[in-house]
Design a protein around this motif. Structure first.
Motif, mmCIF file in Angstrom:
data_model
loop_
_atom_site.group_PDB
_atom_site.id
_atom_site.type_symbol
_atom_site.label_atom_id
_atom_site.label_comp_id
_atom_site.label_asym_id
_atom_site.label_seq_id
_atom_site.Cartn_x
_atom_site.Cartn_y
_atom_site.Cartn_z
ATOM 1 N N ASP A 152 -54.784 24.524 8.258
ATOM 2 C CA ASP A 152 -54.115 23.245 8.506
ATOM 3 C C ASP A 152 -54.000 22.928 9.993
ATOM 4 O OD1 ASP A 152 -53.707 22.856 5.777
ATOM 5 O OD2 ASP A 152 -51.847 23.998 5.810
ATOM 6 N N GLY A 153 -54.479 23.848 10.846
ATOM 7 C CA GLY A 153 -54.496 23.575 12.270
ATOM 8 C C GLY A 153 -53.296 24.046 13.048
ATOM 9 N N PHE A 154 -52.421 24.872 12.444
ATOM 10 C CA PHE A 154 -51.282 25.404 13.193
ATOM 11 C C PHE A 154 -51.726 26.639 13.977
ATOM 12 C CE2 PHE A 154 -49.078 23.068 9.817
ATOM 13 C CZ PHE A 154 -48.153 22.364 10.564
ATOM 14 N N PRO A 155 -51.195 26.848 15.195
ATOM 15 C CA PRO A 155 -51.607 28.005 16.002
ATOM 16 C C PRO A 155 -51.263 29.321 15.322
ATOM 17 C CG PRO A 155 -49.680 26.928 16.956
ATOM 18 C CD PRO A 155 -50.185 26.027 15.882
ATOM 19 N N LEU A 156 -52.126 30.302 15.526
ATOM 20 C CA LEU A 156 -52.007 31.583 14.857
ATOM 21 C C LEU A 156 -52.615 32.646 15.755
ATOM 22 C CD1 LEU A 156 -51.086 32.420 11.899
ATOM 23 C CD2 LEU A 156 -53.525 32.457 11.345
ATOM 24 N N GLY A 157 -52.117 33.865 15.665
ATOM 25 C CA GLY A 157 -52.689 34.977 16.409
ATOM 26 C C GLY A 157 -53.351 35.976 15.470
ATOM 27 N N VAL A 158 -54.462 36.544 15.905
ATOM 28 C CA VAL A 158 -55.147 37.587 15.147
ATOM 29 C C VAL A 158 -55.000 38.890 15.921
ATOM 30 C CG1 VAL A 158 -57.339 38.391 14.193
ATOM 31 C CG2 VAL A 158 -56.828 35.943 14.251
ATOM 32 N N ALA A 159 -54.337 39.872 15.325
ATOM 33 C CA ALA A 159 -54.127 41.166 15.983
ATOM 34 C C ALA A 159 -55.289 42.093 15.669
ATOM 35 C CB ALA A 159 -52.808 41.781 15.515
ATOM 36 N N VAL A 160 -55.987 42.529 16.719
ATOM 37 C CA VAL A 160 -57.161 43.390 16.568
ATOM 38 C C VAL A 160 -56.887 44.721 17.255
ATOM 39 C CG1 VAL A 160 -59.628 43.649 17.022
ATOM 40 C CG2 VAL A 160 -58.688 41.387 16.489
ATOM 41 N N GLY A 161 -57.171 45.814 16.557
ATOM 42 C CA GLY A 161 -56.818 47.135 17.040
ATOM 43 C C GLY A 161 -57.838 47.775 17.964
ATOM 44 N N ASN A 162 -57.404 48.834 18.650
ATOM 45 C CA ASN A 162 -58.295 49.617 19.508
ATOM 46 C C ASN A 162 -59.510 50.109 18.742
ATOM 47 O OD1 ASN A 162 -57.217 50.718 22.443
ATOM 48 N ND2 ASN A 162 -55.568 49.930 21.168
ATOM 49 N N SER A 163 -59.283 50.630 17.547
ATOM 50 C CA SER A 163 -60.391 51.234 16.791
ATOM 51 C C SER A 163 -61.446 50.197 16.432
ATOM 52 C CB SER A 163 -59.861 51.909 15.527
ATOM 53 O OG SER A 163 -59.210 50.982 14.676
ATOM 54 N N GLN A 164 -61.013 48.957 16.134
ATOM 55 C CA GLN A 164 -61.991 47.922 15.807
ATOM 56 C C GLN A 164 -62.867 47.582 17.007
ATOM 57 O OE1 GLN A 164 -58.824 47.986 14.674
ATOM 58 N NE2 GLN A 164 -58.477 46.501 13.045
ATOM 59 N N VAL A 165 -62.265 47.546 18.198
ATOM 60 C CA VAL A 165 -63.040 47.235 19.401
ATOM 61 C C VAL A 165 -64.020 48.373 19.711
ATOM 62 C CG1 VAL A 165 -62.916 46.724 21.865
ATOM 63 C CG2 VAL A 165 -61.197 45.790 20.317
ATOM 64 N N ILE A 166 -63.587 49.604 19.571
ATOM 65 C CA ILE A 166 -64.483 50.754 19.769
ATOM 66 C C ILE A 166 -65.642 50.675 18.787
ATOM 67 C CG2 ILE A 166 -64.665 53.265 19.519
ATOM 68 C CD1 ILE A 166 -63.280 52.538 22.054
ATOM 69 N N HIS A 167 -65.318 50.378 17.544
ATOM 70 C CA HIS A 167 -66.314 50.251 16.481
ATOM 71 C C HIS A 167 -67.344 49.185 16.853
ATOM 72 C CE1 HIS A 167 -67.691 50.216 12.274
ATOM 73 N NE2 HIS A 167 -67.629 48.900 12.322
ATOM 74 N N PHE A 168 -66.867 48.024 17.327
ATOM 75 C CA PHE A 168 -67.781 46.954 17.706
ATOM 76 C C PHE A 168 -68.621 47.333 18.917
ATOM 77 C CE2 PHE A 168 -68.709 43.529 20.642
ATOM 78 C CZ PHE A 168 -69.629 42.816 19.874
ATOM 79 N N GLY A 202 -64.313 46.860 10.803
ATOM 80 C CA GLY A 202 -64.132 45.999 11.963
ATOM 81 C C GLY A 202 -63.160 44.865 11.762
ATOM 82 N N LEU A 203 -62.481 44.820 10.613
ATOM 83 C CA LEU A 203 -61.594 43.693 10.331
ATOM 84 C C LEU A 203 -60.248 43.835 11.032
ATOM 85 C CD1 LEU A 203 -62.256 43.137 6.521
ATOM 86 C CD2 LEU A 203 -63.384 42.066 8.481
ATOM 87 N N ALA A 204 -59.647 42.688 11.370
ATOM 88 C CA ALA A 204 -58.370 42.656 12.086
ATOM 89 C C ALA A 204 -57.259 43.293 11.264
ATOM 90 C CB ALA A 204 -58.012 41.213 12.427
ATOM 91 N N ASP A 205 -56.165 43.642 11.947
ATOM 92 C CA ASP A 205 -55.035 44.280 11.292
ATOM 93 C C ASP A 205 -54.156 43.273 10.549
ATOM 94 O OD1 ASP A 205 -55.701 46.852 12.122
ATOM 95 O OD2 ASP A 205 -54.731 46.562 14.065
ATOM 96 N N TYR A 206 -53.751 42.201 11.263
ATOM 97 C CA TYR A 206 -52.832 41.240 10.652
ATOM 98 C C TYR A 206 -52.753 39.997 11.538
ATOM 99 C CZ TYR A 206 -49.829 43.638 14.054
ATOM 100 O OH TYR A 206 -49.329 44.208 15.202
ATOM 101 N N TYR A 207 -52.000 39.002 11.058
ATOM 102 C CA TYR A 207 -51.761 37.781 11.818
ATOM 103 C C TYR A 207 -50.385 37.837 12.472
ATOM 104 C CZ TYR A 207 -55.780 35.614 9.509
ATOM 105 O OH TYR A 207 -57.037 35.313 9.065
ATOM 106 N N THR A 208 -50.256 37.065 13.548
ATOM 107 C CA THR A 208 -48.972 36.939 14.226
ATOM 108 C C THR A 208 -48.648 35.459 14.395
ATOM 109 O OG1 THR A 208 -49.956 36.887 16.438
ATOM 110 C CG2 THR A 208 -49.430 39.054 15.532
ATOM 111 N N GLY A 209 -47.401 35.164 14.710
ATOM 112 C CA GLY A 209 -46.989 33.788 14.948
ATOM 113 C C GLY A 209 -46.154 33.228 13.812
ATOM 114 N N ASP A 210 -45.532 32.110 14.076
ATOM 115 C CA ASP A 210 -44.596 31.513 13.125
ATOM 116 C C ASP A 210 -45.272 30.861 11.927
ATOM 117 O OD1 ASP A 210 -42.628 32.291 14.840
ATOM 118 O OD2 ASP A 210 -42.265 30.303 15.694
ATOM 119 N N HIS A 211 -46.581 30.654 11.995
ATOM 120 C CA HIS A 211 -47.253 29.880 10.952
ATOM 121 C C HIS A 211 -48.138 30.739 10.043
ATOM 122 C CE1 HIS A 211 -45.869 26.192 12.858
ATOM 123 N NE2 HIS A 211 -46.263 26.695 14.006
#
Length: 493
Positions: free
Chosen positions: A151-167, A342-351
């Motif tokens: 719907d266009g509300f701001p959101l954060g994607v939390a990505v872990g150390n292990s996912q970045v190493i993996h990538f 490689g998938l993110a851990d979770y979302y952050t933010g009020d929306h």
């Protein structure tokens, strides 16, 4: 113990301390010097053990040092571009609960509501400072990437150390990245290609070359920078590839171009394919960076003139599923879904609310529903077709038209509106706003000024059409097929 971003970086510091790490237009720092900068910055942190740290800075050696410092401290960095609309910037940092913000003096006013660590281009490196403890953990977030809900509300994607190493490891294997490479840092820090540029270089022993903002915005200056810094690998969106394709020739050192973030058309790279290897990639922020890639050749062009998004590159499986999360028949259309480490851990933010793009399929595996429609080709490659929701990429940046509509309705000038995207002759998307004004005294300049408080410039429609009423269908919903089409030839600026 499982590697983290910092522990992997530290291995490279020990193995080749004098190798150039980051180059900008003012300075160059080697791996050992960058590591000392990291400790010097941590020693100035206003919070002893932070959880999340905002970064609002020009792209530079100091910015990269700040990112690594946050990660080494065990926190996640939340990077936002300084030219973000002020209300958008503040809201995102507040919603992600940053403990403080690392910034520069010229941007201090933008983050006056936060505790600030203001650094200069001459960060003092204390030679007597002992190495500080590494508090990073593989299972903790390394960064929070800006995105938005359907719907266009701001959101954060939390990505872990292990996912970045993996990538980073998959990136090295796929593109043969080594210490001989110099990667261009071109993308904005709110885009996942930024993660590819920074960690694709610094976790693989390569160097990162960062042009200034003025250089990035001037193609001739950018090409001179690429040439002078011996850049070998360039990542970017298709619009950058299109600009490079118009050059007589690329600098001799460039060996590889990696396109991502939007559909890549063969016409955008026809001249480039004669000079260097070009890859087309695909991957949302929730998958760290890219999860598929295709080496582009004249023989791989699809009937619509675009390239496939390729095959999985980093251990993340791709499946084409229907609405009930069942695999579709081979070659049939369905939703592109991703499975893997490689998938993110979770979302952050009020929306984040009821947003549930992560699901569990019948065999018990966790799957991410991208919202993108695609199909698998007979040769095993995947093709991206379209997005299910009102989402489009403008200049390589994700735009949800519902967010643009909400910002427009904040103006007292607008009674109703709808935003639609079209594609020009070059395959580039553009926005058209259809507006029902509240009165005859409607002033477009007032509406656009109001929108600019909430939206970056690329999200403000190029064209505005005034209507007495929005056309609707039998159910009372806006009928986009009844709207007058606004054409653009692809050469307009």
């Amino acid at each position: 113990m499982e590697s983290t971003i910092y522990s992997r970086f530290k291995e490279l510091v020990k193995n080749d301390p004098d190798h150039p790490a980051v180059i900008d237009e003012r300075s160059c720092v080697n791996y050992a010097g960058l590591d000392r900068l990291v400790d010097s910055l941590i020693s100035r942190f206003p919070s002893f053990i932070p959880a999340r740290v905002g970064i609002v800075m020009d792209h530079s050696v100091e910015m990269i040092g700040s990112i690594l410092a946050v990660i080494k401290s065990g926190a996640a960095f939340v990077a936002v571009e300084p030219d973000f609309p002020p209300e958008r910037l503040t809201t995102f940092l507040i919603e992600n609960g940053v403990d403080f913000v690392i910034t520069q003096e010229k941007y201090a006013g933008l983050v006056r509501d936060f505790t600030r660590l203001i650094i200069t281009s001459e960060v003092f490196i204390d030679p007597a400072l002992h190495p500080l403890p590494d508090r990073s953990q593989a299972n903790r977030p390394a960064y929070i990437m800006y995105t938005s809900t359907p719907d266009g509300f701001p959101l954060g994607v939390a990505v872990g150390n292990s996912q970045v190493i993996h990538f980073a490891e998959a990136f090295r294997r796929t593109y043969n990245i080594s210490g001989d490479d110099i990667l261009l840092q071109f993308s904005a820090c709110i885009m996942n290609i930024f993660i590819q540029e920074v960690f694709g270089a610094l976790l693989n022993g390569a160097a990162l070359a960062i042009p200034s903002a003025s250089t990035r915005n001037n193609l001739e200056a950018l090409v001179r920078f690429i040439d002078s810094q011996y850049v070998t690998v360039i990542s970017g969106f298709p619009y950058l590839m299109m600009e490079l394709d118009n050059l007589e020739a690329l600098p001799m050192t460039v060996r590889l171009l990696i396109s991502g973030g939007d559909v890549l058309h063969a016409a955008s790279v026809s001249h480039l394919l004669e000079q260097v290897t070009v890859y087309n990639t695909y991957g949302p922020a929730e998958a760290t960076v890219s999860v598929t890639c295709c080496c582009c050749t004249p023989d791989s062009v699809l009937p619509d003139g675009s390239f496939p998004i390729g095959k999985p590159m980093n251990g993340t499986d791709v499946m084409i599923l229907d609405d009930d999360l069942r695999e579709v028949a081979p070659g049939a259309e369905g939703e592109i879904c991703l499975i893997g480490d490689g998938l993110a851990d979770y979302y952050t933010g009020d929306h984040r609310g009821d947003l549930q793009p992560f699901a569990v399929i019948s065999d018990g595996r966790r799957v991410f529903r991208t919202g993108d429609i695609g199909r698998q080709l007979p040769d095993g490659n995947y093709a991206y077709l379209r997005h299910k929701d009102s989402e489009v990429n403008i200049l390589g940046k994700r735009v949800v038209t519902g967010e643009v509509e909400r910002a427009m309705k904040k103006s007292d000038e607008v009674d109703d509106c709808v935003v639609v995207h079209y594609v020009d002759e070059q395959g580039a998307a553009y926005l058209v706003a259809y507006v029902v004004p509240k009165s005859r005294s409607f002033r477009l300049s007032w509406v656009k000024n109001r929108m600019a408080q909430y939206l970056p410039s690329y999200m403000i429609p190029e064209f505005f059409v005034l209507l007495k009423a929005l056309p609707t269908d039998a159910a009372g919903a806006v009928n986009p097929k009844a709207l007058p089409v606004v054409l653009k030839d692809g050469k307009a600026v």
